[in-house]
Design a protein around this motif. Structure first.
Motif, PDB file in Angstrom:
ATOM      1  N   THR A 116      43.632  23.064  31.433  1.00 50.17           N
ATOM      2  CA  THR A 116      43.833  24.506  31.530  1.00 50.17           C
ATOM      3  C   THR A 116      44.575  24.979  30.293  1.00 50.17           C
ATOM      4  O   THR A 116      45.658  24.479  29.979  1.00 50.17           O
ATOM      5  CB  THR A 116      44.628  24.870  32.794  1.00 50.17           C
ATOM      6  OG1 THR A 116      43.891  24.453  33.941  1.00 50.17           O
ATOM      7  CG2 THR A 116      44.860  26.373  32.864  1.00 50.17           C
ATOM      8  N   VAL A 117      43.992  25.922  29.572  1.00 48.38           N
ATOM      9  CA  VAL A 117      44.556  26.433  28.321  1.00 48.38           C
ATOM     10  C   VAL A 117      44.437  27.950  28.323  1.00 48.38           C
ATOM     11  O   VAL A 117      43.881  28.549  29.251  1.00 48.38           O
ATOM     12  CB  VAL A 117      43.815  25.840  27.096  1.00 48.38           C
ATOM     13  CG1 VAL A 117      44.003  24.335  27.028  1.00 48.38           C
ATOM     14  CG2 VAL A 117      42.326  26.192  27.135  1.00 48.38           C
ATOM     15  N   LEU A 166      31.363  26.437  26.872  1.00 50.96           N
ATOM     16  CA  LEU A 166      31.424  27.039  28.199  1.00 50.96           C
ATOM     17  C   LEU A 166      32.819  26.865  28.786  1.00 50.96           C
ATOM     18  O   LEU A 166      33.333  25.750  28.883  1.00 50.96           O
ATOM     19  CB  LEU A 166      30.382  26.381  29.109  1.00 50.96           C
ATOM     20  CG  LEU A 166      30.379  26.820  30.589  1.00 50.96           C
ATOM     21  CD1 LEU A 166      30.195  28.326  30.708  1.00 50.96           C
ATOM     22  CD2 LEU A 166      29.284  26.072  31.355  1.00 50.96           C
ATOM     23  N   LEU A 167      33.428  27.981  29.161  1.00 54.88           N
ATOM     24  CA  LEU A 167      34.761  27.990  29.768  1.00 54.88           C
ATOM     25  C   LEU A 167      34.692  28.692  31.114  1.00 54.88           C
ATOM     26  O   LEU A 167      33.780  29.489  31.367  1.00 54.88           O
ATOM     27  CB  LEU A 167      35.759  28.716  28.864  1.00 54.88           C
ATOM     28  CG  LEU A 167      35.919  28.190  27.440  1.00 54.88           C
ATOM     29  CD1 LEU A 167      36.751  29.166  26.611  1.00 54.88           C
ATOM     30  CD2 LEU A 167      36.552  26.802  27.443  1.00 54.88           C
ATOM     31  N   VAL A 168      35.668  28.410  31.977  1.00 58.13           N
ATOM     32  CA  VAL A 168      35.708  29.005  33.307  1.00 58.13           C
ATOM     33  C   VAL A 168      37.093  29.594  33.544  1.00 58.13           C
ATOM     34  O   VAL A 168      38.112  29.000  33.159  1.00 58.13           O
ATOM     35  CB  VAL A 168      35.387  27.948  34.393  1.00 58.13           C
ATOM     36  CG1 VAL A 168      35.473  28.576  35.786  1.00 58.13           C
ATOM     37  CG2 VAL A 168      34.014  27.341  34.171  1.00 58.13           C
ATOM     38  N   THR A 169      37.149  30.778  34.145  1.00 55.25           N
ATOM     39  CA  THR A 169      38.418  31.395  34.505  1.00 55.25           C
ATOM     40  C   THR A 169      38.359  31.877  35.944  1.00 55.25           C
ATOM     41  O   THR A 169      37.283  32.229  36.452  1.00 55.25           O
ATOM     42  CB  THR A 169      38.744  32.572  33.567  1.00 55.25           C
ATOM     43  OG1 THR A 169      40.049  33.067  33.888  1.00 55.25           O
ATOM     44  CG2 THR A 169      37.740  33.707  33.711  1.00 55.25           C
ATOM     45  N   ARG A 185      43.952  32.602  31.252  1.00 56.41           N
ATOM     46  CA  ARG A 185      43.911  31.150  31.381  1.00 56.41           C
ATOM     47  C   ARG A 185      42.480  30.713  31.687  1.00 56.41           C
ATOM     48  O   ARG A 185      41.785  31.345  32.492  1.00 56.41           O
ATOM     49  CB  ARG A 185      44.849  30.684  32.493  1.00 56.41           C
ATOM     50  CG  ARG A 185      46.323  30.877  32.164  1.00 56.41           C
ATOM     51  CD  ARG A 185      47.202  30.332  33.290  1.00 56.41           C
ATOM     52  NE  ARG A 185      48.614  30.417  32.951  1.00 56.41           N
ATOM     53  CZ  ARG A 185      49.387  31.454  33.202  1.00 56.41           C
ATOM     54  NH1 ARG A 185      48.857  32.529  33.786  1.00 56.41           N
ATOM     55  NH2 ARG A 185      50.652  31.460  32.871  1.00 56.41           N
ATOM     56  N   VAL A 186      42.054  29.627  31.058  1.00 59.73           N
ATOM     57  CA  VAL A 186      40.690  29.133  31.243  1.00 59.73           C
ATOM     58  C   VAL A 186      40.719  27.629  31.428  1.00 59.73           C
ATOM     59  O   VAL A 186      41.678  26.948  31.032  1.00 59.73           O
ATOM     60  CB  VAL A 186      39.789  29.488  30.033  1.00 59.73           C
ATOM     61  CG1 VAL A 186      39.683  30.995  29.850  1.00 59.73           C
ATOM     62  CG2 VAL A 186      40.301  28.831  28.752  1.00 59.73           C
ATOM     63  N   THR A 187      39.656  27.112  32.024  1.00 63.96           N
ATOM     64  CA  THR A 187      39.465  25.671  32.123  1.00 63.96           C
ATOM     65  C   THR A 187      38.476  25.251  31.055  1.00 63.96           C
ATOM     66  O   THR A 187      37.360  25.768  30.988  1.00 63.96           O
ATOM     67  CB  THR A 187      38.944  25.266  33.509  1.00 63.96           C
ATOM     68  OG1 THR A 187      39.895  25.668  34.499  1.00 63.96           O
ATOM     69  CG2 THR A 187      38.753  23.760  33.596  1.00 63.96           C
ATOM     70  N   ALA A 188      38.903  24.332  30.196  1.00 66.81           N
ATOM     71  CA  ALA A 188      38.085  23.840  29.092  1.00 66.81           C
ATOM     72  C   ALA A 188      37.138  22.754  29.571  1.00 66.81           C
ATOM     73  O   ALA A 188      37.270  22.243  30.695  1.00 66.81           O
ATOM     74  CB  ALA A 188      39.002  23.305  27.988  1.00 66.81           C
TER      75      ALA A 188
END
Length: 574
Positions: A436-437, A487-490, A428-431
């Protein structure tokens, strides 16, 4: 700029057109048929979980209605169950997610091929960037320094102009023949009698592989795979040569097989479709000739002991689409980028063919490698299970550790749970918009993905961390990359420490992982992924246009391939 020409309107060609459209690249699909899919319930395909997700991203709506994900896998030998594997019906990658509760491998998807093709055609009908031209058979291909011209015969035979051309026109590929590319390998590696029927079996929703069944007409192997609405596809492995499958013989097989599985009594059944499926193993010598490429059955044939030809064809277009899109949008794209399609995908398929050729003599009764498979029958069943479920040497997902696009080692590189070049986990990542996708939802858009591992970001509101810590510096580094990136964040990634930064290719393969924000190293890695400096190709491009092989030898006329030339396919992996 001219569109990409796609020759062939099977699932691979249709999927490629949609994958290009998702990256704003127009295409023309030259369809030799009349544009309608003939319903053949006995002709089905198995898609691994990641390729089923790819097809869904492309807009194919038939997967949920006309496909089924197996809930389990059973392997039986004679009368003894050898193994039972529960399968995860969640998203691919959930097995590594502690919150998902997943306990087994991701379930494959089983769907009739005509339903898959129809779903892709329906998605194309909603797409302005794809033009499908029916009743169009290619008979001439010409190339120059700026594009490709293809001539079609038919009611309105004409010339078509494109930036590139991809032959997705099947095992008898006209494109491959016009290029003079050889297609060595083996004919009739396996033969199966196939039936699609509606009935009730004891293991609802589970696939079964039954080796050496005890009834007379069972043969060496019988497989049953569920489809929606109580339909099953049943395959009987036939002797290599000689046996004709008459209607009476097939009915006898059906009745005895169903009785063998249902305590001696044949349950009611409705026979829907039948056929004979013959597996060939072949590998095209070249997958790229300047601006023309081969994909799917035009480039390779496989399918024995659990390997899946159409699944591998979709992996071809997943690998090729983002590279073609980059070349289409950036005319200075390097030759290395487009060459990497052949070097990556051909080696991956050759590895599957080599593995199948090595185990077939053992699994089908030979002695050759028996000493390398401890455990006798159990070892054989484990091999077959892995092949059908996408694991082990017969089915593992492809990795490209030695790709020409692999970044050079650097001081800040670190190992994580995914090896370099392998498909990333679907965490799961934050776009960028704060939603959250799944990571896989961001693939297929032609962009590099830069993934920051930042524990705690799921607890705090995005506005509190998006401008704090390493984020501003990383965002600036991503903006300065030589290729489009997101850029994505997990919160966590398997094997990765806090503040690790992962660079992911547009097709979901890990390019590199770094300990923290390292702008120069990240930039160099992104430069490698896009194929390096196009200026360095100036010396090699003329030779490529002259039709030279990677080894520098001229490609001649196709050579005849002797029957049983297994070594040719097995050894030809360079």
């Amino acid at each position: 700029m001219d569109p990409v020409i796609i020759v062939g309107a099977g699932p691979v060609g249709l999927a490629l057109s949609l994958a290009l459209a998702a990256q704003d690249v127009p295409s023309v699909v030259l369809d030799e048929s009349g544009g309608k899919e003939e319903p053949r319930p006995a002709r089905t395909v198995v898609l691994r979980a990641d390729m089923a997700a790819l097809v869904e991203r492309l807009g194919c709506a038939t997967l949920r209605d006309e496909g089924v994900r197996w809930v389990g896998w059973r392997s039986v030998r004679r009368r003894q169950q050898m193994r039972h594997v529960p399968l995860d019906l969640g998203l691919p990658g959930d097995a590594g997610d502690p919150e998902s509760g997943a306990t087994g491998p991701a379930a494959p998807l089983h769907i009739p091929q005509h339903a898959l093709a129809r779903g892709l055609r329906d998605a194309i009908a909603r797409q302005d960037l794809v033009t499908v031209v029916t009743d169009s058979r290619v008979d001439t291909i010409e190339q120059d320094a700026h594009g490709v011209s293809a001539h079609t015969r038919g009611p309105e035979g004409t010339w078509w102009r494109g930036s590139h051309l991809v032959g997705c026109d099947g095992a008898r590929s006209t494109v491959r023949k016009l290029l003079g590319v050889r297609f060595p390998g083996r004919t009739a590696v396996e033969r199966h009698a196939v039936a699609a029927l509606r009935t009730e079996l004891p293991w609802a929703g589970e696939a079964l592989l039954h080796r050496q069944p005890p009834w007379r007409s069972g043969g060496e192997e019988v497989a049953a795979r569920p489809l929606p609405d109580g339909v099953w596809r049943i395959d009987w492995l036939l002797p290599p040569r000689g046996e004709l499958v008459t209607p009476d013989a097939l009915v006898t097989r059906i009745r005895e097989t169903l009785a063998g599985w249902c305590e001696g009594s044949t349950p009611p059944y409705d026979l829907i479709d039948t056929g004979v499926h013959t597996v060939h193993h072949r590998l095209a010598r070249r997958w790229r000739v300047d601006r023309v490429f081969l994909a799917g059955d035009a480039a390779h044939l496989l399918g024995a002991v659990g390997t899946q030809g159409l699944d591998e064809g979709l992996r071809d277009i997943d690998n090729l689409a983002w590279k073609l899109a980059y070349a289409w949008h950036h005319r200075d794209a390097s030759v290395t980028l487009l060459d990497s399609y052949q070097s990556e995908r051909r080696a991956a398929v050759a590895g599957l063919l080599r593995a199948a050729d090595q185990v077939l003599p053992v699994l089908r009764g030979g002695r050759g490698l028996r000493t390398y498979l401890p455990g006798g029958g159990r070892g054989h069943d484990a091999l077959l299970t892995d092949g059908h479920l996408g694991r082990g040497p017969l089915g593992a997902l492809p990795a490209f550790p030695h790709s020409p696009l692999a970044p050079e080692p650097s001081e800040g590189r670190i190992p994580v749970g995914t090896p370099d070049g392998a498909p990333v986990d679907d965490v799961r990542v934050t776009a960028p918009d704060g939603t959250t996708v799944r990571l896989r939802d961001r693939l297929g858009r032609g962009r590099l993905l830069v993934l920051l591992v930042a524990p705690g970001t799921g607890v705090w509101d995005r506005r509190h961390w998006v401008s704090a810590g390493v984020m501003p510096r990383l965002a600036e580094a991503v903006d300065g990359l030589p290729a489009p990136a997101e850029l994505l964040v997990t919160e966590a990634y398997p094997g990765a420490p806090a503040h690790a930064v992962l660079l992911v290719r547009p097709d979901g393969h890990l390019a590199a992982a770094f300990a923290g924000v390292r702008p120069e190293e990240l930039h160099a890695a992104a430069e490698a992924v896009r194929g390096g400096d196009p200026a360095g190709d100036a010396a090699t491009e003329p030779e490529a246009r002259a039709g030279r092989t990677p080894e520098g030898k001229s490609e001649g006329e196709p050579e005849p391939v002797p029957e049983g030339a297994a070594a040719d396919v097995a050894a030809d992996v360079k």
